[in-house]
Design an enzyme around this catalytic site. Structure first.
Site, PDB file in Angstrom:
ATOM      1  N   ARG A  83      -1.268  26.267   1.675  1.00 29.98           N
ATOM      2  CA  ARG A  83      -2.346  26.697   2.092  1.00 29.98           C
ATOM      3  C   ARG A  83      -2.807  27.901   2.886  1.00 29.98           C
ATOM      4  NH1 ARG A  83      -5.518  22.344   5.769  1.00 29.98           N
ATOM      5  NH2 ARG A  83      -3.831  23.460   7.476  1.00 29.98           N
ATOM      6  N   ARG A  93      13.491 -21.502   9.376  1.00 28.92           N
ATOM      7  CA  ARG A  93      12.446 -20.734   8.230  1.00 28.92           C
ATOM      8  C   ARG A  93      13.008 -19.087   7.650  1.00 28.92           C
ATOM      9  NH1 ARG A  93      10.373 -20.244  15.060  1.00 28.92           N
ATOM     10  NH2 ARG A  93      11.818 -19.415  15.616  1.00 28.92           N
ATOM     11  N   GLU A 144     -12.778  18.957   1.179  1.00 27.25           N
ATOM     12  CA  GLU A 144     -12.606  17.918   1.426  1.00 27.25           C
ATOM     13  C   GLU A 144     -14.509  18.777   2.432  1.00 27.25           C
ATOM     14  OE1 GLU A 144     -10.052  20.305   4.113  1.00 27.25           O
ATOM     15  OE2 GLU A 144     -10.589  22.230   3.244  1.00 27.25           O
ATOM     16  N   LYS A 191       6.706 -24.604   9.960  1.00 31.18           N
ATOM     17  CA  LYS A 191       7.702 -25.906  10.336  1.00 31.18           C
ATOM     18  C   LYS A 191       7.683 -26.811   9.501  1.00 31.18           C
ATOM     19  CE  LYS A 191       9.088 -25.869  14.900  1.00 31.18           C
ATOM     20  NZ  LYS A 191       7.394 -24.818  15.380  1.00 31.18           N
ATOM     21  N   TYR A 215      -0.399  12.245  -7.051  1.00 30.18           N
ATOM     22  CA  TYR A 215       0.435  12.488  -5.593  1.00 30.18           C
ATOM     23  C   TYR A 215      -0.073  12.238  -4.451  1.00 30.18           C
ATOM     24  CZ  TYR A 215      -0.666  17.275  -4.367  1.00 30.18           C
ATOM     25  OH  TYR A 215      -1.472  18.365  -4.983  1.00 30.18           O
ATOM     26  N   ARG A 264       5.257 -29.878  18.086  1.00 19.83           N
ATOM     27  CA  ARG A 264       5.460 -28.602  17.912  1.00 19.83           C
ATOM     28  C   ARG A 264       4.694 -28.225  17.420  1.00 19.83           C
ATOM     29  NH1 ARG A 264      11.036 -30.606  17.152  1.00 19.83           N
ATOM     30  NH2 ARG A 264      12.647 -29.946  18.653  1.00 19.83           N
ATOM     31  N   SER A 309      -6.472  19.035  -4.283  1.00 20.71           N
ATOM     32  CA  SER A 309      -5.632  18.609  -2.714  1.00 20.71           C
ATOM     33  C   SER A 309      -6.702  18.054  -2.311  1.00 20.71           C
ATOM     34  CB  SER A 309      -4.832  19.478  -2.793  1.00 20.71           C
ATOM     35  OG  SER A 309      -4.264  18.659  -1.872  1.00 20.71           O
ATOM     36  N   CYS A 366      -3.129  15.389   0.936  1.00 19.21           N
ATOM     37  CA  CYS A 366      -2.618  15.795   1.636  1.00 19.21           C
ATOM     38  C   CYS A 366      -3.398  15.915   3.319  1.00 19.21           C
ATOM     39  CB  CYS A 366      -2.685  17.483   1.117  1.00 19.21           C
ATOM     40  SG  CYS A 366      -4.559  18.346   1.928  1.00 19.21           S
ATOM     41  N   GLY A 412      -8.395  17.083   1.194  1.00 21.73           N
ATOM     42  CA  GLY A 412      -7.584  16.405   2.534  1.00 21.73           C
ATOM     43  C   GLY A 412      -9.060  15.479   3.634  1.00 21.73           C
ATOM     44  N   THR A 413      -8.633  14.747   3.176  1.00 20.74           N
ATOM     45  CA  THR A 413      -9.183  13.217   3.462  1.00 20.74           C
ATOM     46  C   THR A 413      -9.434  13.610   5.376  1.00 20.74           C
ATOM     47  OG1 THR A 413      -6.783  12.347   4.057  1.00 20.74           O
ATOM     48  CG2 THR A 413      -8.473  11.860   1.665  1.00 20.74           C
ATOM     49  N   ASN A 414      -8.756  14.348   6.186  1.00 20.58           N
ATOM     50  CA  ASN A 414      -9.289  14.457   7.313  1.00 20.58           C
ATOM     51  C   ASN A 414     -10.752  15.210   7.002  1.00 20.58           C
ATOM     52  OD1 ASN A 414      -6.616  13.475   7.757  1.00 20.58           O
ATOM     53  ND2 ASN A 414      -6.067  15.538   8.406  1.00 20.58           N
ATOM     54  N   ASP A 415     -10.652  15.994   7.239  1.00 23.95           N
ATOM     55  CA  ASP A 415     -12.452  17.096   6.846  1.00 23.95           C
ATOM     56  C   ASP A 415     -13.075  16.056   6.344  1.00 23.95           C
ATOM     57  OD1 ASP A 415     -11.679  19.029   8.969  1.00 23.95           O
ATOM     58  OD2 ASP A 415     -11.349  20.458   7.360  1.00 23.95           O
ATOM     59  N   ARG A 450       0.911  24.785   6.048  1.00 22.16           N
ATOM     60  CA  ARG A 450      -0.098  25.566   6.753  1.00 22.16           C
ATOM     61  C   ARG A 450       0.097  26.652   7.116  1.00 22.16           C
ATOM     62  NH1 ARG A 450      -0.522  19.475   8.852  1.00 22.16           N
ATOM     63  NH2 ARG A 450       1.646  20.033   8.362  1.00 22.16           N
ATOM     64  N   MET A 479       3.081 -20.074  20.418  1.00 27.36           N
ATOM     65  CA  MET A 479       2.516 -21.854  21.174  1.00 27.36           C
ATOM     66  C   MET A 479       3.469 -22.626  21.346  1.00 27.36           C
ATOM     67  SD  MET A 479      -0.063 -21.666  17.369  1.00 27.36           S
ATOM     68  CE  MET A 479       1.459 -21.388  16.747  1.00 27.36           C
ATOM     69  N   GLY A 489       7.629 -18.934  19.794  1.00 30.72           N
ATOM     70  CA  GLY A 489       7.079 -18.770  21.362  1.00 30.72           C
ATOM     71  C   GLY A 489       6.329 -18.541  21.707  1.00 30.72           C
ATOM     72  N   HIS A 521      14.033 -15.693  23.589  1.00 33.05           N
ATOM     73  CA  HIS A 521      12.677 -15.302  23.633  1.00 33.05           C
ATOM     74  C   HIS A 521      12.901 -13.679  23.538  1.00 33.05           C
ATOM     75  CE1 HIS A 521       8.633 -13.995  25.379  1.00 33.05           C
ATOM     76  NE2 HIS A 521       8.304 -14.460  23.437  1.00 33.05           N
TER      77      HIS A 521
END
Length: 880
Positions: A634, A357, A753, A31, A859, A101, A772, A839, A774-777, A578, A112, A110, A472
């Site tokens: 896969r 703003r 993985e 502000k 990728y 303000r 590739s 992946c 496999g970031t989950n495992d 998959r 604060m 809104g 608001h």
């Protein structure tokens, strides 16, 4: 952190004397920065000054008190302000009144506290009446001050004051433009004083400097108020930034029918159209407008909702003011090169700007405005990407009404925030918190307040019976991407009986309603929705993204439907198909279960032969759909027992379905069960024991490939931990390949993985064409934490500062990330042609993508609807 010299200067003035337009938002807050910029441009702004954001840090460091150096500078600035305005703070002949303000570095509309008309007391209100020759105006301002001070500074429930006003209005019956009569105002003020005394045992201070000091402290304190903390958490704003405080000479929109207050956007914040958009109230002050308690009038005739009258538009009723405001708005947008949200007041025909703003906007508007401004030559392509948030893209995928259905529109309000939401109706934040755990909910309120921020975040949509399109509810909903309808006057909320009344219809709490925030319609029941189609500016944005990003973005998909969605968003191919998901079709599941349950290899091969025909059909459709784009298939990954039921009744049904003795089924299920399936007999390990399963899948791949014109086939081995596994399985693949389709070119890859696979990258890479990750495992096996069970305690780790983020959401750079980087470095050293991608779920996480860009991943692959987000993240990461 400010320099020592700057720390010595706690206040920066605007509107007179010194120009501080070179200061930035981190010092002045959003502000104060806007006011400094408008001051440097010579715009009509009421003079004042800003206590810098470090003042907030100082306030907390000093035990929540205003330190003497800050207070001394504030008092000195008040004296200068008195000279500038010719008015006197706390005295006559014309009292100086102040507007205070908040102003954080990043706008938090809104969230604060704000307090207007500060400086009024029993003496100065009389002086103001004499000076203006308008005692009704003076006491109306006093009434507003007591109301705000009692609520904000003294903690009085707001409804105690509004109940008094509502009661007096029924007796006085004023027109809004005229306001309450002087006698009515005296009654209101006397009632307010009694209420404050009854509830607090004290009165508000008559000493104006005490009013000032307590209000500054209250604004600093509101930085850590519940609603502000919630807003920062939802919008990822740093808790350490703090808020500035602007202290400004009051100008009055409540001095009669030639006075007004309003909000103006330089472009439509819902659609992005290049046209002025906003609202105003005659004889009112700004808090009255944004509170949503009164429905305001629009500033333009263009696009006016059908429930409002065109001749009340500002451009019709006050054409000179409208012309002045329009010219200033255009200048501001050109100066900032961004859509502006401007607050203004007209006092007896004179226009004043109170704030500017960067305006909050819907996702569609954000994209359209950025692209339009680029085409207008105001910003370049890189700036376009910086202005589009990831949640903008997420929200553009929100559903809209399916036009093929019949709907019953119960009433219509103002289209405050676009999108469609269905939910059970609830009236309170407590009900939202309880019910939203199991059902989609619509929060229905007369109007929302900043205290509702948490429940608004949990609700599917917001419906209010009062307020306008800059209230608001509207501003916050647009920022959240929530559908919102405001000002639905035909709706009455009966909290006692727990129902809505629309005309003659009573709708109980817990009933389903639908709101269309694009049209303002309130619709009976739950309705069907469809995904929005990409619009021209979105297409242009994605073209810019494609030009600027380095990494490819592929999709995880195993159905034609998912692939088509991803293709419509410009995927570079399918990065993970998959194959096990295809077995869940009814026509293949029964056959697959028979194959699993038979102990005979010969019988197993017979069942697999039948399954091969089904898999071939599915892959032919996928190959045709991707039309030559790469598709990474896969081979079977989950353990076999996951395809079998465990409940005794389900096992009995399965035995009947496949015509096997129940005892044999139970025996086979018991044999296949595992203590720790995540680390058990799955992935490549299945093919070591049951190579015929992978042979069947390979036959399906190659036979399908023979029947399509173009195919770029990539075969991927899951859960590899050693080069010897790759050699063993590569021989099986090549044997099938040579037998069925020797002229079909394919690439071979492995999933990284397991930590050991990353460590062995140099020995595995020469055998394959791609990795590739496999970031989950890989995250599970690196941390030793189950992704499914981790949700029970990972939040505790974050709350106690032991983890910054959930490692299953955003990649752990120090551990998992280091393993990925090792795999890339060692793998490409051993095989320079090696391609490496991601992946796992992290492939759609912007923070993770930024890391993947830094380590030169080739990728990422993500779910279909996150393809645009991943592409934007990849483009932004390439600009860093």
């Amino acid at each position: 952190m400010l320099h020592k010299k700057q720390i010595e200067q706690w206040v920066y003035r605007f509107g007179y004397d010194t120009d501080y337009s070179n200061s930035d938002r981190s010092i002045l807050g959003n502000k104060g920065y806007g006011l400094a910029q408008m001051s440097s441009l010579g715009f009509p702004i009421p003079p004042g000054f800003t206590i810098i954001t470090d003042g907030c840090s100082d306030y907390y460091a000093k035990g929540q008190t205003i330190s003497q150096p800050i207070w001394d500078q504030v008092v000195a600035e008040i004296q200068l302000l008195e000279k500038e305005t010719g008015k006197h703070f706390g005295g006559g002949p014309f009292p100086l009144l102040l507007a205070l303000r908040s102003g954080a570095k990043i706008s938090m509309p809104g969230m604060m506290d704000t307090l207007l008309n500060l400086g009024l007391n029993d003496e100065t209100v009389e002086l103001l009446g004499h000076a203006t020759q308008d005692f009704r105006f003076a006491y109306d301002s006093y009434r507003r001050f007591i109301e705000m001070y009692g609520h904000i500074i003294m903690g009085m429930p707001y409804h105690l004051f509004t109940a008094v006003i509502d009661g007096i209005k029924q007796q006085d019956n004023p027109r809004h433009e005229e306001g309450l009569s002087l006698n009515a105002l005296h009654t209101v003020i006397d009632s307010y004083k009694k209420i404050i005394w009854t509830h607090t045992g004290t009165t508000y201070p008559q000493d104006v400097f005490e009013q000032l000091r307590k209000t500054i402290a209250a604004i600093f304190a509101s930085w850590n108020g519940a609603r502000a903390v919630t807003y920062r958490k939802l919008n990822h704003i740093d808790d350490q930034d703090g808020t500035a405080v602007t202290i400004q000479a009051m100008v009055f929109g409540n001095r009669g029918t030639d006075s007004l207050t309003g909000v103006l956007f330089t472009r439509n914040p819902s659609t992005g159209e290049r046209s002025l958009f906003g609202e105003y109230l005659i004889n009112a002050q700004g808090e009255e407008l944004v509170s949503g308690l009164t429905t305001p009038w629009p500033i333009t005739k263009q696009g006016i909702p059908s429930i409002q009258e065109a001749d009340h538009a500002l451009e019709e009723k006050y054409p000179l003011i409208f012309s002045q405001l329009s010219n200033l708005a255009i200048e501001l947008e050109n100066h900032f090169r961004e859509m502006q949200d401007i607050e203004y007041t007209v006092e007896q025909g004179k226009l004043w700007l109170l704030q500017t703003r960067n305006g909050k906007r819907s996702a569609k508007a954000a994209v359209k405005i950025a692209i339009d401004m680029m085409q207008e030559g105001k910003i370049d392509a890189k700036e376009v990407l910086k202005r589009i948030d990831y949640d903008h893209i997420e929200r553009l995928l929100h559903p809209t009404l399916d036009d093929s259905q019949t709907i019953e529109v119960l009433t219509q309000g103002l289209p405050a925030a676009p999108g469609v939401a269905s939910g059970v109706i609830v009236f309170s934040p407590e009900e939202v918190a309880a019910i939203s755990k199991t059902e989609s909910v619509l929060l229905v309120r007369p109007e929302t307040t900043p205290d509702d921020i948490g429940s608004m975040a949990m609700a599917a949509g917001i419906l209010t019976t009062k307020g306008g399109m800059t209230a608001h509810a509207a501003v916050v909903a647009r920022g959240m991407g929530k559908p919102c309808v405001c000002g639905a006057h035909d709706i009455t909320i009966d909290r006692q009986n727990k129902w809505l009344v629309i005309g003659q219809t009573k709708i109980p709490v817990g009933s389903w309603l639908t709101i269309n925030g694009t049209t303002g319609e309130v619709i009976k029941g739950k309705v069907a929705t469809i995904r929005q189609k990409p619009f021209s500016e979105f297409i242009t944005l994605m073209q810019l993204v494609d030009q600027l990003k380095r990494m490819e973005v592929r999709a995880n998909a195993e159905t034609v439907q998912d692939g088509a969605v991803a293709q419509s968003f410009g995927m570079a191919g399918i990065g993970l198909c998959r194959t096990e998901h295809m077995f869940f079709h009814p026509d293949s599941m029964c056959m697959f279960r028979k194959m699993i349950l038979t102990p005979s290899k010969a019988s197993r091969i017979d069942f697999l032969t039948e399954l091969m025909a089904i898999q071939k059909r599915d892959f032919k459709e996928l190959f045709q759909m991707v039309n030559g784009l790469p598709i990474t298939v896969r081979l079977l990954d989950p353990p076999l027992h996951e395809f079998l039921p465990t409940h005794p009744k389900d096992l009995a049904d399965l035995a009947l379905q496949i015509d096997y003795p129940l005892s044999e089924v139970e025996k086979r299920v018991e044999l296949l069960s595992e203590v720790n399936p995540m680390l058990g007999h799955r992935g490549a390990r299945l093919a070591i024991t049951f190579p015929e399963i992978y042979v069947m899948q390979l036959q399906a791949f190659f036979k399908a490939a023979l029947e399509v014109d173009k195919v770029t086939l990539e075969i991927m081995l899951p859960l590899i931990f050693d080069a010897k596994e790759v050699i063993f399985l590569k021989n099986i693949i090549e044997e099938v390949h040579q037998k069925i389709a020797p002229h079909i070119v394919y690439k071979l890859g492995v999933m990284i993985e397991l930590p050991r696979a990353a460590l062995q990258a140099a020995t595995i890479a020469p055998l394959v064409d791609f990795f590739s990750v496999g970031t989950n495992d890989l995250t599970q096996t690196t941390f030793g934490i189950s992704r499914d069970d981790g949700v029970k305690f990972l939040e505790d780790y974050q709350q106690k500062g032991l983890l910054q983020t959930d490692p299953f959401v955003t990649i752990d750079q120090e551990g998992v990330g280091a393993l990925i980087q090792m795999a890339i470095t060692n793998g490409k050293s051993a095989n320079p042609k090696l391609k490496v991608g991601i992946c796992g779920e992290h492939g759609g996480d912007p923070a993770s993508i930024q890391f993947f860009e830094s380590i030169h991943l080739d990728y990422v692959s993500t779910s279909p609807y996150r393809v645009p987000i991943a592409k934007l993240a990849a483009a932004k990461a390439s600009l860093v």
